[in-house]
Design a protein around this motif. Structure first.
Motif, PDB file in Angstrom:
ATOM      1  N   ILE A  35     -17.801 -57.372  52.507  1.00  9.44           N
ATOM      2  CA  ILE A  35     -18.814 -57.519  53.546  1.00  9.44           C
ATOM      3  C   ILE A  35     -19.597 -58.819  53.346  1.00  9.44           C
ATOM      4  O   ILE A  35     -19.764 -59.283  52.223  1.00  9.44           O
ATOM      5  N   SER A  36     -20.039 -59.385  54.448  1.00  4.76           N
ATOM      6  CA  SER A  36     -20.823 -60.630  54.424  1.00  4.76           C
ATOM      7  C   SER A  36     -21.974 -60.502  55.422  1.00  4.76           C
ATOM      8  O   SER A  36     -21.781 -60.025  56.545  1.00  4.76           O
ATOM      9  N   PHE A  37     -23.167 -60.915  54.994  1.00  7.77           N
ATOM     10  CA  PHE A  37     -24.326 -60.941  55.893  1.00  7.77           C
ATOM     11  C   PHE A  37     -25.412 -61.786  55.237  1.00  7.77           C
ATOM     12  O   PHE A  37     -25.273 -62.224  54.085  1.00  7.77           O
ATOM     13  N   SER A  38     -26.467 -62.042  55.959  1.00  7.88           N
ATOM     14  CA  SER A  38     -27.595 -62.791  55.397  1.00  7.88           C
ATOM     15  C   SER A  38     -28.898 -62.173  55.894  1.00  7.88           C
ATOM     16  O   SER A  38     -28.922 -61.473  56.911  1.00  7.88           O
ATOM     17  N   ILE A  39     -29.969 -62.423  55.140  1.00  8.69           N
ATOM     18  CA  ILE A  39     -31.303 -61.960  55.543  1.00  8.69           C
ATOM     19  C   ILE A  39     -32.245 -63.153  55.523  1.00  8.69           C
ATOM     20  O   ILE A  39     -32.325 -63.867  54.521  1.00  8.69           O
ATOM     21  N   ARG A  40     -32.943 -63.368  56.627  1.00 14.60           N
ATOM     22  CA  ARG A  40     -33.867 -64.493  56.707  1.00 14.60           C
ATOM     23  C   ARG A  40     -35.177 -64.154  56.017  1.00 14.60           C
ATOM     24  O   ARG A  40     -35.547 -62.995  55.897  1.00 14.60           O
ATOM     25  N   ARG A  41     -35.861 -65.181  55.595  1.00 10.73           N
ATOM     26  CA  ARG A  41     -37.150 -65.001  54.915  1.00 10.73           C
ATOM     27  C   ARG A  41     -38.143 -64.298  55.854  1.00 10.73           C
ATOM     28  O   ARG A  41     -38.327 -64.694  56.997  1.00 10.73           O
ATOM     29  N   GLY A  42     -38.767 -63.223  55.363  1.00  9.58           N
ATOM     30  CA  GLY A  42     -39.747 -62.494  56.160  1.00  9.58           C
ATOM     31  C   GLY A  42     -39.168 -61.500  57.142  1.00  9.58           C
ATOM     32  O   GLY A  42     -39.897 -60.875  57.911  1.00  9.58           O
ATOM     33  N   GLU A  43     -37.848 -61.319  57.103  1.00  6.51           N
ATOM     34  CA  GLU A  43     -37.169 -60.436  58.058  1.00  6.51           C
ATOM     35  C   GLU A  43     -36.919 -59.055  57.438  1.00  6.51           C
ATOM     36  O   GLU A  43     -36.885 -58.902  56.224  1.00  6.51           O
ATOM     37  N   ALA A 167     -45.682 -49.311  45.142  1.00  6.68           N
ATOM     38  CA  ALA A 167     -46.635 -50.084  44.332  1.00  6.68           C
ATOM     39  C   ALA A 167     -45.936 -50.698  43.124  1.00  6.68           C
ATOM     40  O   ALA A 167     -46.161 -51.866  42.790  1.00  6.68           O
ATOM     41  N   ARG A 168     -45.069 -49.934  42.465  1.00  2.45           N
ATOM     42  CA  ARG A 168     -44.349 -50.459  41.297  1.00  2.45           C
ATOM     43  C   ARG A 168     -43.453 -51.648  41.694  1.00  2.45           C
ATOM     44  O   ARG A 168     -43.376 -52.637  40.983  1.00  2.45           O
ATOM     45  N   ALA A 169     -42.790 -51.528  42.854  1.00  6.52           N
ATOM     46  CA  ALA A 169     -41.930 -52.616  43.315  1.00  6.52           C
ATOM     47  C   ALA A 169     -42.734 -53.881  43.633  1.00  6.52           C
ATOM     48  O   ALA A 169     -42.218 -54.993  43.527  1.00  6.52           O
ATOM     49  N   LEU A 170     -44.016 -53.698  43.998  1.00  3.25           N
ATOM     50  CA  LEU A 170     -44.846 -54.847  44.407  1.00  3.25           C
ATOM     51  C   LEU A 170     -45.617 -55.492  43.255  1.00  3.25           C
ATOM     52  O   LEU A 170     -46.251 -56.525  43.443  1.00  3.25           O
ATOM     53  N   MET A 171     -45.582 -54.888  42.076  1.00  2.00           N
ATOM     54  CA  MET A 171     -46.430 -55.345  40.968  1.00  2.00           C
ATOM     55  C   MET A 171     -46.216 -56.812  40.614  1.00  2.00           C
ATOM     56  O   MET A 171     -47.139 -57.513  40.207  1.00  2.00           O
ATOM     57  N   LEU A 172     -44.986 -57.302  40.771  1.00  5.11           N
ATOM     58  CA  LEU A 172     -44.663 -58.676  40.355  1.00  5.11           C
ATOM     59  C   LEU A 172     -44.631 -59.652  41.533  1.00  5.11           C
ATOM     60  O   LEU A 172     -44.116 -60.752  41.409  1.00  5.11           O
ATOM     61  N   ASN A 173     -45.171 -59.227  42.686  1.00  8.25           N
ATOM     62  CA  ASN A 173     -45.159 -60.071  43.897  1.00  8.25           C
ATOM     63  C   ASN A 173     -43.752 -60.565  44.245  1.00  8.25           C
ATOM     64  O   ASN A 173     -43.486 -61.767  44.283  1.00  8.25           O
ATOM     65  N   PRO A 174     -42.809 -59.644  44.486  1.00  5.41           N
ATOM     66  CA  PRO A 174     -41.429 -60.064  44.778  1.00  5.41           C
ATOM     67  C   PRO A 174     -41.301 -60.690  46.162  1.00  5.41           C
ATOM     68  O   PRO A 174     -42.193 -60.566  47.003  1.00  5.41           O
ATOM     69  N   LYS A 175     -40.164 -61.365  46.373  1.00  4.58           N
ATOM     70  CA  LYS A 175     -39.865 -61.928  47.694  1.00  4.58           C
ATOM     71  C   LYS A 175     -39.015 -60.955  48.515  1.00  4.58           C
ATOM     72  O   LYS A 175     -39.134 -60.891  49.727  1.00  4.58           O
ATOM     73  N   LEU A 176     -38.129 -60.224  47.814  1.00  4.30           N
ATOM     74  CA  LEU A 176     -37.200 -59.303  48.487  1.00  4.30           C
ATOM     75  C   LEU A 176     -37.365 -57.893  47.928  1.00  4.30           C
ATOM     76  O   LEU A 176     -37.449 -57.709  46.716  1.00  4.30           O
ATOM     77  N   ILE A 177     -37.403 -56.904  48.829  1.00  4.84           N
ATOM     78  CA  ILE A 177     -37.399 -55.508  48.401  1.00  4.84           C
ATOM     79  C   ILE A 177     -36.226 -54.799  49.080  1.00  4.84           C
ATOM     80  O   ILE A 177     -36.083 -54.849  50.311  1.00  4.84           O
ATOM     81  N   GLN A 202     -45.642 -56.068  54.496  1.00  2.00           N
ATOM     82  CA  GLN A 202     -44.755 -57.194  54.819  1.00  2.00           C
ATOM     83  C   GLN A 202     -45.538 -58.342  55.446  1.00  2.00           C
ATOM     84  O   GLN A 202     -45.341 -59.510  55.092  1.00  2.00           O
ATOM     85  N   ARG A 203     -46.447 -58.009  56.353  1.00  4.17           N
ATOM     86  CA  ARG A 203     -47.256 -59.047  57.004  1.00  4.17           C
ATOM     87  C   ARG A 203     -48.207 -59.709  56.005  1.00  4.17           C
ATOM     88  O   ARG A 203     -48.364 -60.930  55.996  1.00  4.17           O
ATOM     89  N   GLU A 204     -48.841 -58.891  55.166  1.00  2.99           N
ATOM     90  CA  GLU A 204     -49.846 -59.425  54.236  1.00  2.99           C
ATOM     91  C   GLU A 204     -49.230 -60.250  53.102  1.00  2.99           C
ATOM     92  O   GLU A 204     -49.796 -61.250  52.669  1.00  2.99           O
ATOM     93  N   MET A 205     -48.048 -59.822  52.608  1.00  3.57           N
ATOM     94  CA  MET A 205     -47.471 -60.431  51.415  1.00  3.57           C
ATOM     95  C   MET A 205     -46.225 -61.270  51.689  1.00  3.57           C
ATOM     96  O   MET A 205     -45.609 -61.814  50.768  1.00  3.57           O
ATOM     97  N   GLY A 206     -45.834 -61.364  52.966  1.00  2.99           N
ATOM     98  CA  GLY A 206     -44.669 -62.180  53.310  1.00  2.99           C
ATOM     99  C   GLY A 206     -43.368 -61.639  52.735  1.00  2.99           C
ATOM    100  O   GLY A 206     -42.492 -62.399  52.316  1.00  2.99           O
TER     101      GLY A 206
END
Length: 324
Positions: A35-43, A167-177, A202-206
């Motif tokens: 499989i092939s796909f992409s995800i844009r930043r903030g999407e 909250a645990r997933a957000l502790m390190l300020n990730p870019k992708l979840i 998503q809106r607050e932390m990009g």
């Protein structure tokens, strides 16, 4: 157009089937099959399909929680599949996952403060006082109180536990979840609260989300684009509005026809698929959906349809739509 944060190219994950006296490999289970796909930043990209189609395996392979058999995953321009263990550990600061079962993913012997602080300790972030402050702040962010930090996972409801998982997933300020069916174990009223929370964050932390689910109405609520998986392959990928107003692949049409409608006077034609889902250990040749497709042609039985753009970024893998 926003740049691409994640690019997946020809990803495969096969599990060996062993047998015989010597336990030699006699076959493979094709959990994710090219499989092939992409995800844009903030999407937010939604990934849907019935149980066993390879959605969760895809999400975990991207993060290398399970090692892909082959293919490439580029995150922020870096080839994740080529990283050494120590490099991958550092990369995980930017790539996090929210698991389906919030109770199974939280250590029952640790209180919430220790669970949330652990990612910071592993990556050497902040002093003890700074980490404690970060834990309290993150609990407030996900709609809990700072005094909850002293409690243990069994003292919370399912919705509260999933908030702790977020909250645990957000502790390190990730870019992708990667959100692996984060609301499927929750009541409908709690589902909407958690989904709204994820959109606010998503809106607050990009943030950028890969949102895995089997409930198409949930995916419609949160996703910018939606990919539909069947037996290890993506068969359709389009914007949320395109997919829900004009589904092209027969499998997508069948899935959408099964979504309950709130209006009792709204009668629509139900597409009933015949037969069972084939085994990923022995998938059909050609188009894997041909054994259940109401529009099957001879070509479908032998030739795998290309995954192609049929206009306006609407991708489909089906011989009914030929662009050449």
């Amino acid at each position: 157009m926003a740049e691409e944060l994640l690019v997946v190219s020809n990803l495969k994950k096969y599990y060996p089937i062993t047998g015989g006296v010597l336990g030699s490999e006699i076959g493979v289970v094709k959990a994710v099959d090219d499989i092939s796909f992409s995800i844009r930043r903030g999407e937010t990209l939604g990934l849907v399909g019935e149980s066993g189609c390879g959605k969760s395996t895809t999400g975990r392979s991207l993060l290398r929680l399970i090692e892909p058999t082959s293919g490439k995953v580029y995150f922020d321009g870096v080839d994740v599949t080529a990283l050494k263990p120590e490099e991958m550990r550092k990369m995980r600061r930017d790539m996090q996952i929210v698991f389906q079962d919030p109770f199974a993913s939280l250590n029952p012997r640790h209180n919430i403060a220790k669970i949330l602080e652990e990612p910071l300790i592993v990556h050497g972030v902040g002093s003890s006082a700074e980490r404690r402050k970060r834990v309290e702040h993150m609990l407030e962010v996900v709609g809990l109180n700072s005094y909850h930090a002293r409690r243990y996972p069994h003292q919370f409801s399912g919705g509260q536990r999933q908030r702790i998982g977020i909250a645990r997933a957000l502790m390190l300020n990730p870019k992708l979840i990667v959100a692996d069916e984060p609301v499927s174990a929750l009541d409908v009223s709690i589902q909407s609260q958690v989904l709204n929370l994820m959109q606010d964050l998503q809106r607050e932390m990009g943030l950028t989300y890969l949102f895995i689910a089997h409930d198409l109405s949930v995916v419609r609520h949160i996703s910018d684009r939606v990919g539909v998986m069947y037996l290890g392959r993506i068969v359709e990928l389009a914007t949320s509005s395109q997919l829900y107003t004009k589904p092209l692949h027969p499998y997508t049409q069948a899935l959408l026809s099964a979504v309950p409608v709130p209006d009792p006077d709204d009668v629509r034609e139900r597409v009933i698929l015949q037969g069972d889902v084939p085994s990923p250990a022995n998938p059909p040749s050609g188009c894997t959906f041909h054994t259940r497709c109401p529009h099957v042609m001879e070509e479908c039985r032998t030739v795998r349809p290309p995954f192609q753009d049929v206009g306006d970024g609407h991708y489909v893998a089906c011989h009914l739509y030929k662009t050449d």
